[in-house]
Design a protein around this motif. Structure first.
Motif, PDB file in Angstrom:
ATOM      1  N   PHE A 108      39.721  39.574  39.711  1.00  0.00           N
ATOM      2  CA  PHE A 108      38.534  40.404  39.501  1.00  0.00           C
ATOM      3  C   PHE A 108      38.698  41.778  40.142  1.00  0.00           C
ATOM      4  O   PHE A 108      38.311  42.792  39.550  1.00  0.00           O
ATOM      5  CB  PHE A 108      37.296  39.699  40.057  1.00  0.00           C
ATOM      6  CG  PHE A 108      36.757  38.623  39.158  1.00  0.00           C
ATOM      7  CD1 PHE A 108      35.810  38.911  38.196  1.00  0.00           C
ATOM      8  CD2 PHE A 108      37.221  37.316  39.260  1.00  0.00           C
ATOM      9  CE1 PHE A 108      35.310  37.928  37.355  1.00  0.00           C
ATOM     10  CE2 PHE A 108      36.740  36.323  38.419  1.00  0.00           C
ATOM     11  CZ  PHE A 108      35.778  36.627  37.470  1.00  0.00           C
ATOM     12  N   HIS A 141      38.561  33.883  32.071  1.00  0.00           N
ATOM     13  CA  HIS A 141      37.885  35.037  32.676  1.00  0.00           C
ATOM     14  C   HIS A 141      38.710  36.318  32.648  1.00  0.00           C
ATOM     15  O   HIS A 141      38.204  37.370  33.035  1.00  0.00           O
ATOM     16  CB  HIS A 141      37.468  34.714  34.120  1.00  0.00           C
ATOM     17  CG  HIS A 141      36.329  33.746  34.199  1.00  0.00           C
ATOM     18  ND1 HIS A 141      36.495  32.388  34.078  1.00  0.00           N
ATOM     19  CD2 HIS A 141      34.989  33.944  34.363  1.00  0.00           C
ATOM     20  CE1 HIS A 141      35.314  31.791  34.171  1.00  0.00           C
ATOM     21  NE2 HIS A 141      34.389  32.701  34.351  1.00  0.00           N
ATOM     22  N   CYS A 198      36.812  39.520  34.187  1.00  0.00           N
ATOM     23  CA  CYS A 198      37.485  40.354  35.188  1.00  0.00           C
ATOM     24  C   CYS A 198      37.459  41.831  34.835  1.00  0.00           C
ATOM     25  O   CYS A 198      37.643  42.678  35.707  1.00  0.00           O
ATOM     26  CB  CYS A 198      38.946  39.917  35.331  1.00  0.00           C
ATOM     27  SG  CYS A 198      39.188  38.224  35.896  1.00  0.00           S
TER      28      CYS A 198
END
Length: 303
Positions: A158, A199, A229
């Motif tokens: 992230f 993600h 992310c």
């Protein structure tokens, strides 16, 4: 002439990883790794590649080397300098050592003598987090680094704004990700490989919806959030598909823009005039369309 190939396959080329310099094309161990030559290579690649693909460089320090040579700043002059808005990052040693095998350095940003220096991991990630709001970042792993636990690796995905990773390398890293399980939250009991895979890039979720009725129309509000992310980097078409019980359908389009959406939500409002409604019942679907490839992008919501 590689330019012919670049244009022939421009509909499937998302990013050029590197500027054809150094061992394995990874922009290290090269006599051309200086501000003058790298700028020339970047500008040449800009000239011979289609506008729709990004050009990534190996480290944030190399990114700064190019931008400072062009006398531009990613915070203020994102469109200044030909092709600058296409400049992105890749990391071929993602979470592979304390410095990601030379991606990061040991100098704090405030103590650096010039912007070309490699800063500490913490400072480079702050720089990269802001940068990846505009251009993507990805790469691959190169070694199993057990000093970082899986929660730290997820956080790094992230922070670094990861959009893509090579799913075949490094095998020991992939094996670890496929073996270790998430211990809490919605993904409890599932592998980190699945969590990270789901993600990377953007992950759009319909968070809420509301219907209000007025004399001439009904208004439908849809709230979406990006739990991925990275943001959406290119403009998408947002619309409602209204499917009547008589199998007739029509679309209602939104002017909302989801590019740059990250860590926040967006509410879109659609107005459907009563005069458009001919059937007794309608099924209504919200859609995000990538017009470049003519595909409807799925939401993460089940069903």
């Amino acid at each position: 002439n590689l330019s012919c190939l670049f244009y022939e396959f421009q509909d499937i080329i998302y990013i050029y990883q590197g500027v054809f310099m150094g061992s394995w094309g990874e922009m290290h161990d090269s006599r051309f790794a200086n501000s003058v030559d790298i700028q020339k290579l970047f500008q040449k690649l800009i000239q011979v590649t289609p506008e729709n693909a990004y050009i990534a460089v190996r480290t944030p320090a190399l990114y700064r080397m190019i931008t400072r040579s062009m006398k531009v700043c990613y915070k203020k002059d994102s469109q200044k300098g030909k092709g600058f808005h296409r400049l992105a990052l890749f990391n071929d040693s993602f979470v592979s050592s304390a410095t990601d095998v030379g991606t990061y350095g040991f100098v704090k940003q405030k103590e650096a003598r010039h912007s070309f220096e490699k800063w500490t991991r913490e400072d480079e990630l702050k720089f990269q987090k802001e940068l990846t709001l505009a251009t993507p970042s990805g790469g691959e792993t190169s070694a199993l680094y057990t000093d970082m636990d899986m929660e730290q690796i997820v956080q790094e995905c992230f922070e670094a704004g990861i959009s893509y990773l090579n799913h075949e390398y490094h095998p020991d890293v992939i094996k670890r990700w496929k073996t270790e399980k998430v211990m809490s939250g919605d993904y409890r009991g599932r592998t980190y490989d699945e969590y990270i895979g789901n993600h990377m890039g953007y992950r759009l979720v319909i968070q809420d919806s509301m219907v209000r009725y007025f004399k001439e129309c009904m208004k439908i509000s849809i709230t979406i959030i990006n739990k991925g992310c990275a943001p959406v980097y290119r403009k998408k078409q947002l619309r409602l598909l209204c499917m009547g019980s008589d199998h007739e359908h029509f679309f209602i389009h939104s002017d909302s823009d989801i590019t740059g959406l990250k860590d926040t939500s967006l509410t879109m409002e659609f107005c459907i005039a009563h005069s458009l409604l001919k059937s007794a019942e309608y099924e209504i679907y919200v859609q995000i369309v990538d017009e470049d490839v003519n595909q409807i992008l799925p939401f993460a919501n089940q069903g």
